[in-house]
Write a protein that holds these residues in place. Structure first.
Motif, PDB file in Angstrom:
ATOM      1  N   THR A  49       0.822  -1.201   0.000  1.00  0.00           N
ATOM      2  CA  THR A  49       0.000   0.000   0.000  1.00  0.00           C
ATOM      3  C   THR A  49       0.863   1.261   0.000  1.00  0.00           C
ATOM      4  O   THR A  49       0.336   2.357  -0.055  1.00  0.00           O
ATOM      5  N   ASN A 102      -2.588  -5.531   8.644  1.00  0.00           N
ATOM      6  CA  ASN A 102      -3.344  -5.025   7.501  1.00  0.00           C
ATOM      7  C   ASN A 102      -3.339  -6.044   6.368  1.00  0.00           C
ATOM      8  O   ASN A 102      -2.558  -7.008   6.373  1.00  0.00           O
ATOM      9  N   THR A 104      -8.850  -4.017  -2.539  1.00  0.00           N
ATOM     10  CA  THR A 104      -9.200  -3.399  -1.262  1.00  0.00           C
ATOM     11  C   THR A 104      -8.037  -3.509  -0.288  1.00  0.00           C
ATOM     12  O   THR A 104      -7.500  -4.604  -0.075  1.00  0.00           O
ATOM     13  N   SER A 160      -7.101  -2.764   3.714  1.00  0.00           N
ATOM     14  CA  SER A 160      -7.793  -2.524   4.975  1.00  0.00           C
ATOM     15  C   SER A 160      -6.873  -2.845   6.145  1.00  0.00           C
ATOM     16  O   SER A 160      -5.851  -3.527   5.989  1.00  0.00           O
ATOM     17  N   ASN A 218      -5.088  -0.756   7.981  1.00  0.00           N
ATOM     18  CA  ASN A 218      -3.964   0.139   8.186  1.00  0.00           C
ATOM     19  C   ASN A 218      -4.250   1.129   9.315  1.00  0.00           C
ATOM     20  O   ASN A 218      -5.402   1.372   9.681  1.00  0.00           O
ATOM     21  N   SER A 261      -6.651   6.100   7.935  1.00  0.00           N
ATOM     22  CA  SER A 261      -7.761   5.887   6.999  1.00  0.00           C
ATOM     23  C   SER A 261      -7.351   6.135   5.557  1.00  0.00           C
ATOM     24  O   SER A 261      -7.899   5.529   4.639  1.00  0.00           O
ATOM     25  N   ASN A 300      -6.309   3.065   3.706  1.00  0.00           N
ATOM     26  CA  ASN A 300      -7.345   2.083   3.423  1.00  0.00           C
ATOM     27  C   ASN A 300      -8.170   2.567   2.234  1.00  0.00           C
ATOM     28  O   ASN A 300      -8.566   3.726   2.181  1.00  0.00           O
TER      29      ASN A 300
END
Length: 329
Positions: A175, A247, A273, A275, A277, A280, A283
């Motif tokens: 990410t 995550n 997707t 998620s 983390n 915000s 994500n």
């Protein structure tokens, strides 16, 4: 590609066995145009692919069959690495295979079973949602039941022998693009094929983990399947990576191809997707899609055309199209 027999028949020094070589290749030119959501467009014509691949095999008396391949050149849209694949495979008489290779990792969803063959040239790597890297690996494949195969593989990034995986940036479809050590990994694959049904299930564990990290991977779970209905082939799959922080990154895809004589049409839809983390902003849910086709002019020559669109965040969203003319041998 159609394989053309090369006039090579080498007599092995030991045992007098024959080794038969084949040669395949491809040359392609094309045009691509890509536009971001900030209205920046890049486009142009150029060589899309130029490669040549050699393969050789021989029977090992009392052992089985050994085959090897070596490629030169390569390239193409959506491919993060351009060197061709090299491999050695030893197939034993009991059905077990030992496979050693240096290869461009096919993207599991868009380029695999779930994609149902719809990425004729571009894939969603082209739209920035997925990554492909070059890796060295050694694996063992075993038939465990009718139509079922179990494969165990150890993989490292392509580096000099004996040095292990080296430093890199932006590992493992993370990410973020934080610099980190590339992680070797071990993968267990259970494959099943019966009639028109193909299933691939994978579990992967990563070495060299750093605790409490959003970029160092812990495990990966994958599952994909396709079914050939005759009039169409449909596929679907999921790919989830868990990181040591807790995550995760999950990709899901559905694909379809429809053969229509010399023309084959296809489409894919992908969802990504992130998620779990700490912030915000890390994500998100993103999506991408491509559609296009391939038209065969002969057994060796074909045209491809594809349109793709993606949501990769901010002003980097992309839409584009790609056309290519391929000649293979």
């Amino acid at each position: 590609m159609k394989k053309t027999l090369v006039a090579l028949a080498a007599v092995a020094v030991a045992g007098g066995a024959f080794a038969q070589a084949t040669m395949t290749g491809a040359i392609a030119f094309g045009f691509e145009s890509d536009t971001t959501s900030s209205n920046v467009t890049t486009s142009g014509f150029g060589m899309e692919d130029a490669e040549i691949n050699f393969a050789v095999s021989e029977d090992l008396e009392g052992v089985g069959k050994l085959s090897a391949g070596l490629g030169f050149g390569g390239g193409g849209s959506g491919v993060a690495v351009t060197s061709n694949d090299s491999n050695i495979t030893l197939a034993l008489s009991n059905g077990m295979k030992v496979i050693m290779k240096s290869a461009k990792a096919a993207e599991y969803l868009t380029g695999g079973v779930a994609g149902a063959g719809a990425n004729f040239e571009a894939d969603l790597t082209n739209a920035g949602l997925l990554t492909r890297t070059r890796n060295d690996s050694v694996g063992v494949s075993l038939p465990v039941a009718e139509g079922t195969t179990l494969t165990l593989t150890h993989t490292e990034s392509e580096v000099a022998i004996g040095t292990g995986s080296a430093a890199n940036v932006g590992i493992l479809q993370t990410t973020t693009t934080t610099a980190a050590t590339v992680q070797p990994y071990n993968t267990v694959v259970l494959g099943y094929k019966a009639g028109g049904l193909v299933v691939d299930a994978q579990y992967r564990s990563y070495d060299r983990q750093e605790t409490n990290s959003t970029v160092y991977a812990n495990t990966k779970n994958r599952l994909s399947a396709s079914y050939d209905l005759g009039a169409a082939k449909i596929g679907a799959g999921v790919d989830t990576t868990m990181y040591t922080y807790g995550n995760s990154n999950t990709k899901t895809l559905v694909g379809i191809t429809i053969p229509m004589g010399s023309l084959t049409l296809g489409a894919q839809m992908l969802n990504v997707t992130a998620s779990g983390n700490a912030t915000s902003s890390s994500n998100y849910t993103r999506s991408g899609a491509l559609a296009g086709g391939m038209y065969s002019l002969s057994k060796r020559t074909y045209l491809t055309g594809q349109y793709y669109t993606s949501d990769v965040g901010g002003t980097s969203n992309q839409t584009g199209y790609l056309f290519s003319l391929y000649n293979t041998f």
